[in-house]
Design a protein around this motif. Structure first.
Motif, mmCIF file in Angstrom:
data_model
loop_
_atom_site.group_PDB
_atom_site.id
_atom_site.type_symbol
_atom_site.label_atom_id
_atom_site.label_comp_id
_atom_site.label_asym_id
_atom_site.label_seq_id
_atom_site.Cartn_x
_atom_site.Cartn_y
_atom_site.Cartn_z
ATOM 1 N N ILE A 1 0.835 -1.195 0.000
ATOM 2 C CA ILE A 1 0.000 0.000 0.000
ATOM 3 C C ILE A 1 0.873 1.250 0.000
ATOM 4 O O ILE A 1 0.567 2.223 -0.690
ATOM 5 N N LEU A 2 1.967 1.207 0.742
ATOM 6 C CA LEU A 2 2.875 2.361 0.784
ATOM 7 C C LEU A 2 3.476 2.619 -0.599
ATOM 8 O O LEU A 2 3.608 3.779 -1.017
ATOM 9 N N PHE A 3 3.821 1.569 -1.310
ATOM 10 C CA PHE A 3 4.383 1.719 -2.658
ATOM 11 C C PHE A 3 3.377 2.362 -3.613
ATOM 12 O O PHE A 3 3.729 3.243 -4.390
ATOM 13 N N VAL A 4 2.118 1.945 -3.537
ATOM 14 C CA VAL A 4 1.084 2.528 -4.389
ATOM 15 C C VAL A 4 0.864 3.994 -4.011
ATOM 16 O O VAL A 4 0.679 4.849 -4.884
ATOM 17 N N SER B 1 8.238 13.325 -20.533
ATOM 18 C CA SER B 1 7.464 13.510 -19.304
ATOM 19 C C SER B 1 6.047 12.971 -19.455
ATOM 20 O O SER B 1 5.504 12.359 -18.532
ATOM 21 N N ILE B 2 5.454 13.190 -20.613
ATOM 22 C CA ILE B 2 4.108 12.668 -20.858
ATOM 23 C C ILE B 2 4.133 11.139 -20.893
ATOM 24 O O ILE B 2 3.234 10.475 -20.372
ATOM 25 N N GLY B 3 5.178 10.558 -21.478
ATOM 26 C CA GLY B 3 5.309 9.102 -21.485
ATOM 27 C C GLY B 3 5.458 8.531 -20.090
ATOM 28 O O GLY B 3 4.856 7.501 -19.756
ATOM 29 N N ILE B 4 6.247 9.202 -19.249
ATOM 30 C CA ILE B 4 6.391 8.768 -17.853
ATOM 31 C C ILE B 4 5.066 8.891 -17.125
ATOM 32 O O ILE B 4 4.683 8.017 -16.337
ATOM 33 N N TRP B 5 4.324 9.966 -17.394
ATOM 34 C CA TRP B 5 3.029 10.182 -16.759
ATOM 35 C C TRP B 5 2.050 9.059 -17.123
ATOM 36 O O TRP B 5 1.371 8.515 -16.255
ATOM 37 N N ILE B 6 2.010 8.702 -18.392
ATOM 38 C CA ILE B 6 1.132 7.609 -18.833
ATOM 39 C C ILE B 6 1.575 6.283 -18.207
ATOM 40 O O ILE B 6 0.754 5.481 -17.770
ATOM 41 N N GLY B 7 2.884 6.064 -18.147
ATOM 42 C CA GLY B 7 3.393 4.853 -17.509
ATOM 43 C C GLY B 7 3.029 4.777 -16.034
ATOM 44 O O GLY B 7 2.666 3.703 -15.531
ATOM 45 N N LEU B 8 3.105 5.908 -15.335
ATOM 46 C CA LEU B 8 2.713 5.927 -13.928
ATOM 47 C C LEU B 8 1.234 5.613 -13.753
ATOM 48 O O LEU B 8 0.852 4.916 -12.811
ATOM 49 N N ILE B 9 0.408 6.108 -14.648
ATOM 50 C CA ILE B 9 -1.026 5.807 -14.560
ATOM 51 C C ILE B 9 -1.272 4.313 -14.745
ATOM 52 O O ILE B 9 -2.016 3.694 -13.987
ATOM 53 N N ILE B 10 -0.619 3.719 -15.725
ATOM 54 C CA ILE B 10 -0.821 2.292 -15.999
ATOM 55 C C ILE B 10 -0.312 1.433 -14.844
ATOM 56 O O ILE B 10 -1.011 0.534 -14.365
ATOM 57 N N VAL B 11 0.904 1.716 -14.382
ATOM 58 C CA VAL B 11 1.480 0.916 -13.287
ATOM 59 C C VAL B 11 0.676 1.081 -12.012
ATOM 60 O O VAL B 11 0.397 0.102 -11.302
ATOM 61 N N THR B 12 0.267 2.302 -11.693
ATOM 62 C CA THR B 12 -0.514 2.545 -10.482
ATOM 63 C C THR B 12 -1.868 1.844 -10.547
ATOM 64 O O THR B 12 -2.306 1.246 -9.562
ATOM 65 N N SER B 13 -2.509 1.879 -11.692
ATOM 66 C CA SER B 13 -3.812 1.219 -11.795
ATOM 67 C C SER B 13 -3.689 -0.298 -11.718
ATOM 68 O O SER B 13 -4.537 -0.952 -11.106
ATOM 69 N N ILE B 14 -2.643 -0.854 -12.286
ATOM 70 C CA ILE B 14 -2.448 -2.311 -12.207
ATOM 71 C C ILE B 14 -2.162 -2.736 -10.767
ATOM 72 O O ILE B 14 -2.762 -3.689 -10.250
ATOM 73 N N LEU B 15 -1.257 -2.014 -10.092
ATOM 74 C CA LEU B 15 -0.950 -2.371 -8.714
ATOM 75 C C LEU B 15 -2.117 -2.120 -7.784
ATOM 76 O O LEU B 15 -2.320 -2.861 -6.817
ATOM 77 N N ASN B 16 -2.907 -1.092 -8.065
ATOM 78 C CA ASN B 16 -4.080 -0.820 -7.230
ATOM 79 C C ASN B 16 -5.134 -1.898 -7.386
ATOM 80 O O ASN B 16 -5.886 -2.162 -6.443
ATOM 81 N N SER B 17 -5.211 -2.541 -8.526
ATOM 82 C CA SER B 17 -6.210 -3.600 -8.700
ATOM 83 C C SER B 17 -5.881 -4.830 -7.829
ATOM 84 O O SER B 17 -6.781 -5.577 -7.484
ATOM 85 N N PHE B 18 -4.617 -5.005 -7.461
ATOM 86 C CA PHE B 18 -4.247 -6.117 -6.577
ATOM 87 C C PHE B 18 -4.566 -5.808 -5.113
ATOM 88 O O PHE B 18 -4.722 -6.716 -4.311
ATOM 89 N N ILE B 19 -4.660 -4.536 -4.779
ATOM 90 C CA ILE B 19 -4.925 -4.143 -3.393
ATOM 91 C C ILE B 19 -6.415 -4.151 -3.090
ATOM 92 O O ILE B 19 -6.848 -4.656 -2.083
ATOM 93 N N ALA B 20 -7.201 -3.580 -3.983
ATOM 94 C CA ALA B 20 -8.636 -3.398 -3.710
ATOM 95 C C ALA B 20 -9.414 -4.676 -3.795
ATOM 96 O O ALA B 20 -9.190 -5.678 -4.242
#
Length: 62
Positions: free
Chosen positions: A2-5, A43-62
């Protein structure tokens, strides 16, 4: 886990704030777009990557 997300969300929010301020300033400055076009696209590519990684990891938590 959770801290990582939460850290990913913090990074996403900080990068979003930087992009919201930085992109209009870059576009408004004369000849600045040609100099920093690659940085903006990266920067936009990193932003999109952060959205994808965060949403994938968040799906394992919820």
């Amino acid at each position: 886990m959770i801290l990582f997300v939460q850290l990913l969300v913090l990074a996403l929010v900080m990068l979003s704030i930087i992009l919201v301020v930085g992109i209009p300033v870059t576009l408004a400055s004369p000849d600045q777009w040609e100099k920093s076009k690659n940085l903006v696209y990266a920067s936009i590519g990193i932003w999109i990557g952060l959205i994808i990684v965060t949403s994938i990891l968040n799906s394992f938590i919820a």
